[in-house]
Design a protein around this motif. Sequence first.
Motif, PDB file in Angstrom:
ATOM      1  N   GLU A 296      19.135  -8.369  14.995  1.00  0.00           N
ATOM      2  CA  GLU A 296      19.935  -9.591  15.013  1.00  0.00           C
ATOM      3  C   GLU A 296      21.407  -9.345  15.302  1.00  0.00           C
ATOM      4  OE1 GLU A 296      19.121 -11.762  11.456  1.00  0.00           O
ATOM      5  OE2 GLU A 296      17.113 -12.322  12.160  1.00  0.00           O
ATOM      6  N   ARG A 297      21.853  -8.149  15.014  1.00  0.00           N
ATOM      7  CA  ARG A 297      23.255  -7.820  15.288  1.00  0.00           C
ATOM      8  C   ARG A 297      23.452  -7.290  16.701  1.00  0.00           C
ATOM      9  NH1 ARG A 297      27.298  -7.813  12.368  1.00  0.00           N
ATOM     10  NH2 ARG A 297      28.197  -6.066  13.480  1.00  0.00           N
ATOM     11  N   GLY A 298      22.385  -7.322  17.499  1.00  0.00           N
ATOM     12  CA  GLY A 298      22.512  -6.908  18.892  1.00  0.00           C
ATOM     13  C   GLY A 298      22.431  -5.409  19.088  1.00  0.00           C
ATOM     14  N   GLU A 299      22.074  -4.683  18.036  1.00  0.00           N
ATOM     15  CA  GLU A 299      21.927  -3.231  18.167  1.00  0.00           C
ATOM     16  C   GLU A 299      20.572  -2.903  18.777  1.00  0.00           C
ATOM     17  OE1 GLU A 299      24.608  -1.953  14.280  1.00  0.00           O
ATOM     18  OE2 GLU A 299      22.574  -2.706  13.997  1.00  0.00           O
ATOM     19  N   LEU A 300      20.537  -1.830  19.580  1.00  0.00           N
ATOM     20  CA  LEU A 300      19.290  -1.425  20.219  1.00  0.00           C
ATOM     21  C   LEU A 300      18.429  -0.663  19.215  1.00  0.00           C
ATOM     22  CD1 LEU A 300      17.956  -1.466  23.087  1.00  0.00           C
ATOM     23  CD2 LEU A 300      18.797   0.868  23.349  1.00  0.00           C
TER      24      LEU A 300
END
Lengths: 325, 325
Positions: A296-300
């Motif tokens: 959700e935080r855009g981390e891969l």
Amino acid sequence: MKKEILRFLRETEGYVSGQQLCDHLGVSRTAVWKVIQKLMEEGYQIEAVRNKGYRLTESPDILGEAELSSIRKTRWLGSSIYFYQEIDSTNTQAKRLAEEGAPHGSVVVAEVQTGGRGRRGRNWVSAGGSGIWFSLLLRPEILPDQASMLTLVAAMAVTKAIRRVTSLDAMIKWPNDVVLEGKKVCGILTELSAQIDFVNHIIVGIGINVRRQEFPPELEKVATALEQERQLHVDRASLLGKVLEEFEFYYEKYLCTLDVSLFREEYQELLVNYGRQIQVLDPSGAYEGVARGINERGELLVACDRGLRAVNSGEVSVRGIYGYT
Amino acid sequence: MKKEILRFLRETEGYVSGQQLCDHLGVSRTAVWKVIQKLMEEGYQIEAVRNKGYRLTESPDILGEAELSSIRKTRWLGSSIYFYQEIDSTNTQAKRLAEEGAPHGSVVVAEVQTGGRGRRGRNWVSAGGSGIWFSLLLRPEILPDQASMLTLVAAMAVTKAIRRVTSLDAMIKWPNDVVLEGKKVCGILTELSAQIDFVNHIIVGIGINVRRQEFPPELEKVATALEQERQLHVDRASLLGKVLEEFEFYYEKYLCTLDVSLFREEYQELLVNYGRQIQVLDPSGAYEGVARGINERGELLVACDRGLRAVNSGEVSVRGIYGYT
């Protein structure tokens, strides 16, 4: 007045009478005629038929303020457009404008960048007429560490816009590239100006390669342009207009939750790395794994020997080992 | 040449002969005399005695580039000094200079700020001659989220410098103020320009109130100036020089570990909040607790109902409830 006339012509099926334009704008026929003349000088093809009026038959391939304003369909993004025939870098200029008080949603566009920049001070090749080089100025009420997700918003927007306008299968290469057949067609450079717990402004710089340009040899294998992939003509102003629309759409989703959860699945469908073996260039040592999407935080999310790891774009670089770099 | 002569005069006990200056600088006696004349016009009191030479007896209260360069004892901080008689804000000007390529360690100083800024866009009162308004331009190779600790480095440096130059009992009010008897005497505004995983530059703005100035009524109770607290005269250039020395010292400690662990104890000894009841203005609800110092990341440790919490300056404001605001 130029942009109002242009918008009126563009939005009308068939002919617009001179009288309609006069009434709409509250000016004389002579004033209208002068603007029509000027537009034609700039390359707009406008048919003028007696007793019928004017009709726009073709627009030139320009990105000027009137052209962009007349096709703009967004609510707030691009309500101020700053166009330059030539500038050092649209990001640098956007920063200058931000310091002078330019409003949230301003868009800075240039035909030519003489010092276009990529990540970590790398160059960005941006010759005249060959692409769309622009920057968005945003002033969200967020914390500084929430800013990096705007790179994902931009990648979503560009990928969607390319697909809608050209039907090319653009994909996202996390975090800040858009690729066609594995080659980079767009790069995104997000820059933040912040105090400890307060964002002054964020500049999202976007460069889209549209026409084939002479890339330096080292880029030839990894870079491409929209028109290079297939026989097609891309109207730059329309594509830019579409990117702004899509950006506004996904930006507002992002603002709702201050994360990417509302478009996480859509993003993953466009993620070229998804399910692939990748290499993570972590400062503490490179390792390999399989990309499993984003959180959700855009981390891969990377499945590797040590389990599932969330890779923050602030800590690593990612390099695909099957064709992409 | 002005700053070399000034430095030479300053560093020499007794008289410096004209010949010494000529030899040192490789210029004629006339050239030396002209510079001496100019310095005297600017307010430097220089005794000229036949057969003995020159002696500096008093310096004017100015912050010009020559004055600051001649007293500078740092290795790299302040190797470029930009002085302005009047500027909108030294932070804003430092940002402009940074974009133009000004080097790491540049110092921007102004006699008057017409638009001095505090945190979150608040004003900062900065009349001419009444204080020291300056900004440090830094280009460290750190991650963006390590930048906020530089506010603590600056608070340490200012507090130490005030204590050394004036012997006033300056204390730190976490995170970005220095206080005297509970009243604010210095404010720090750290601003970051960054890409996702790369710092473009950091500007540390520092404002020190030296002479009594007319504060607006709402500030009268909470703000003070160094010379207001006791009968003393503070030489602004010397104090600024000392702040630069101390900043360089603690900055290098910070760079060793990329946290504040090497001066954490020293910091805590100067922390005015230490052991006191404080109020944390968390966006999710204010709460009270007792300040127990800082951790290695520079976060304030607060003992409250829910145990010991680390308060990130990015998330809260802190207000002392016994006298300080």
